[in-house]
Design a protein around this motif. Sequence first.
Motif, mmCIF file in Angstrom:
data_model
loop_
_atom_site.group_PDB
_atom_site.id
_atom_site.type_symbol
_atom_site.label_atom_id
_atom_site.label_comp_id
_atom_site.label_asym_id
_atom_site.label_seq_id
_atom_site.Cartn_x
_atom_site.Cartn_y
_atom_site.Cartn_z
ATOM 1 N N GLY A 1 0.798 -1.219 0.000
ATOM 2 C CA GLY A 1 0.000 0.000 0.000
ATOM 3 C C GLY A 1 0.828 1.265 0.000
ATOM 4 N N ASP A 2 0.232 2.340 0.504
ATOM 5 C CA ASP A 2 0.870 3.655 0.499
ATOM 6 C C ASP A 2 2.153 3.704 1.316
ATOM 7 N N PHE A 3 2.256 2.848 2.332
ATOM 8 C CA PHE A 3 3.416 2.912 3.223
ATOM 9 C C PHE A 3 4.678 2.316 2.596
ATOM 10 N N ARG A 4 4.560 1.747 1.404
ATOM 11 C CA ARG A 4 5.768 1.268 0.720
ATOM 12 C C ARG A 4 6.696 2.435 0.390
ATOM 13 N N ASN A 5 6.081 3.599 0.131
ATOM 14 C CA ASN A 5 6.854 4.811 -0.125
ATOM 15 C C ASN A 5 7.067 5.538 1.203
ATOM 16 N N PRO A 6 8.313 5.609 1.690
ATOM 17 C CA PRO A 6 8.572 6.250 2.990
ATOM 18 C C PRO A 6 8.034 7.676 3.076
ATOM 19 N N LYS A 7 7.940 8.360 1.946
ATOM 20 C CA LYS A 7 7.457 9.738 1.940
ATOM 21 C C LYS A 7 6.004 9.829 2.413
ATOM 22 N N ASN A 8 5.228 8.776 2.126
ATOM 23 C CA ASN A 8 3.813 8.762 2.520
ATOM 24 C C ASN A 8 3.621 8.468 4.001
ATOM 25 N N ILE A 9 4.680 8.017 4.654
ATOM 26 C CA ILE A 9 4.588 7.666 6.069
ATOM 27 C C ILE A 9 4.843 8.871 6.969
ATOM 28 N N ILE A 10 5.678 9.796 6.482
ATOM 29 C CA ILE A 10 6.207 10.859 7.346
ATOM 30 C C ILE A 10 5.114 11.702 7.983
ATOM 31 N N LEU A 11 4.177 12.246 7.169
ATOM 32 C CA LEU A 11 3.164 13.152 7.716
ATOM 33 C C LEU A 11 2.245 12.462 8.717
ATOM 34 N N PRO A 12 1.606 11.324 8.387
ATOM 35 C CA PRO A 12 0.736 10.691 9.395
ATOM 36 C C PRO A 12 1.485 10.223 10.630
ATOM 37 N N PHE A 13 2.750 9.806 10.460
ATOM 38 C CA PHE A 13 3.541 9.355 11.611
ATOM 39 C C PHE A 13 3.820 10.520 12.556
ATOM 40 N N ILE A 14 4.268 11.650 11.999
ATOM 41 C CA ILE A 14 4.570 12.823 12.823
ATOM 42 C C ILE A 14 3.294 13.365 13.456
ATOM 43 N N ALA A 15 2.205 13.385 12.689
ATOM 44 C CA ALA A 15 0.919 13.857 13.213
ATOM 45 C C ALA A 15 0.447 12.975 14.370
ATOM 46 N N ALA A 16 0.573 11.650 14.203
ATOM 47 C CA ALA A 16 0.166 10.727 15.270
ATOM 48 C C ALA A 16 1.026 10.909 16.510
ATOM 49 N N LEU A 17 2.316 11.155 16.300
ATOM 50 C CA LEU A 17 3.225 11.386 17.431
ATOM 51 C C LEU A 17 2.787 12.614 18.223
ATOM 52 N N GLY A 18 2.470 13.703 17.517
ATOM 53 C CA GLY A 18 1.978 14.904 18.185
ATOM 54 C C GLY A 18 0.657 14.660 18.892
ATOM 55 N N GLY A 19 -0.192 13.829 18.269
ATOM 56 C CA GLY A 19 -1.494 13.512 18.845
ATOM 57 C C GLY A 19 -1.430 12.605 20.056
ATOM 58 N N ILE A 20 -0.263 12.047 20.319
ATOM 59 C CA ILE A 20 -0.054 11.245 21.526
ATOM 60 C C ILE A 20 0.645 12.071 22.609
ATOM 61 N N LEU A 21 1.685 12.776 22.214
ATOM 62 C CA LEU A 21 2.504 13.508 23.197
ATOM 63 C C LEU A 21 1.760 14.683 23.837
ATOM 64 N N ILE A 22 1.136 15.527 23.035
ATOM 65 C CA ILE A 22 0.522 16.756 23.569
ATOM 66 C C ILE A 22 -0.671 16.456 24.489
ATOM 67 N N PRO A 23 -1.615 15.591 24.102
ATOM 68 C CA PRO A 23 -2.708 15.265 25.043
ATOM 69 C C PRO A 23 -2.194 14.653 26.343
ATOM 70 N N ALA A 24 -1.165 13.805 26.239
ATOM 71 C CA ALA A 24 -0.588 13.202 27.449
ATOM 72 C C ALA A 24 0.005 14.271 28.359
ATOM 73 N N LEU A 25 0.649 15.273 27.761
ATOM 74 C CA LEU A 25 1.213 16.376 28.550
ATOM 75 C C LEU A 25 0.113 17.208 29.202
ATOM 76 N N PHE A 26 -0.978 17.460 28.481
ATOM 77 C CA PHE A 26 -2.127 18.181 29.053
ATOM 78 C C PHE A 26 -2.618 17.468 30.296
ATOM 79 N N PHE A 27 -2.864 16.153 30.165
ATOM 80 C CA PHE A 27 -3.411 15.372 31.278
ATOM 81 C C PHE A 27 -2.429 15.345 32.446
ATOM 82 N N THR A 28 -1.158 15.123 32.145
ATOM 83 C CA THR A 28 -0.135 15.026 33.182
ATOM 84 C C THR A 28 0.024 16.340 33.942
#
Length: 393
Positions: A89-116
């Motif tokens: 699928g789309d993830f065969r091309n590393p370029k297609n992974i970068i944006l959703p991966f970075i977005a997901a990382l932000g979507g995990i770190l920032i809410p966790a920091l809010f709660f903490t």
Amino acid sequence: MNGVFHKLKTLILSEAFGGILLIICTLFALLVQNGFLSEYYRNFLNLKVGFSVGEFELNKPFLLWINDGLISIFFFAIGLELKKEFLHGDFRNPKNIILPFIAALGGILIPALFFTFINIGDLYTLKGWAIPTATDTAFALAILMMCGKHIPASLKTFLLSLAIFDDVGAILIIAIFYTTKLSIFAFVVAGIAIFIMFILNIFRITRKSFYFICSIILWISVLKSGVHATLAGIITAFFIPMTTKEGKPFLEDIYESLKFWLTFVILPLFAFANAGVNLSNIDLNTIFSGVSIGIFLGLFIGKQLGVFAFSYFAIKFKLTDLPQGSNLKQLYGVSILTGIGFTMSLFIDGLAYEVSDIFHYADNLAILIASFCSGVWGFIYLKFFTHHSKKGV
């Protein structure tokens, strides 16, 4: 009359219907829990179901069979989708992974920091730091599909890709932070089951019954090991061959056969079993407690802020590009929808606070309210404020 049936059939077969069904099950659970059927509802969820073979016994309330068993099938489907995307699928091309991966990382770190930050100093409450890090894919996708044809298809792909990484993050969090006392013997049995599936995969043996038996053994051993049983689902998925020896699709067929059960049985049943918030015991003190505020702000503010900010800076520093045909306003709208935590947040909440009414269900209510606000605001923003934006604006 035929026109009505045709429209109904089209709705049921659409990708948006899964989210609609979850909404119906949520409202039904709230109605039943807070009505004259509440005792029957609780008895149904607490009904012990199990079996024993010699000294081995597996006896759990029906609620835990749903949360430990059926939801493992959901993670199995995620694993199949992840493997398919990386290999074909789309993830065969590393370029297609970068944006959703970075977005997901932000979507995990920032809410966790809010709660903490809100709950710092209370060690028990801090156990719930991961609750606002999750996204309910079915709900978010359903809202996105309702927003109109002016939303480019690339944003749907972005949301699905982000959700995959988000779910992988949830799996890692569960494995690392929500693991109880470990059993070495159970790990050995799990290792044997994994080794057998590895051999089956190497020789591309595609008898479904073999994988089913191994997955059951793996699920039981992981359940008994102290690590959460849902991990068995995604591990099994990695060993499913893509094709048969004759070149016919195998993994894809299994994935397609699961879609009906996921959409119409597993996720609706999970929503019905977990969304029944008892409103009678909730007061202002619990509603405005640290855990409730942390969950609400983490999901509704932290999630969209983390996803959009990390995406924006990744694009600004030319690490990646905007999804094709989209603009920053539309990307922000999708970021709002990631605050719909619902089923996954409820699931992590159950792991963090094992006693369901420790906060008089205020934690569950905060998840529902934050998810509702994210869904409504995301829909309004995408539907009415993103029509005439130029790319990059």
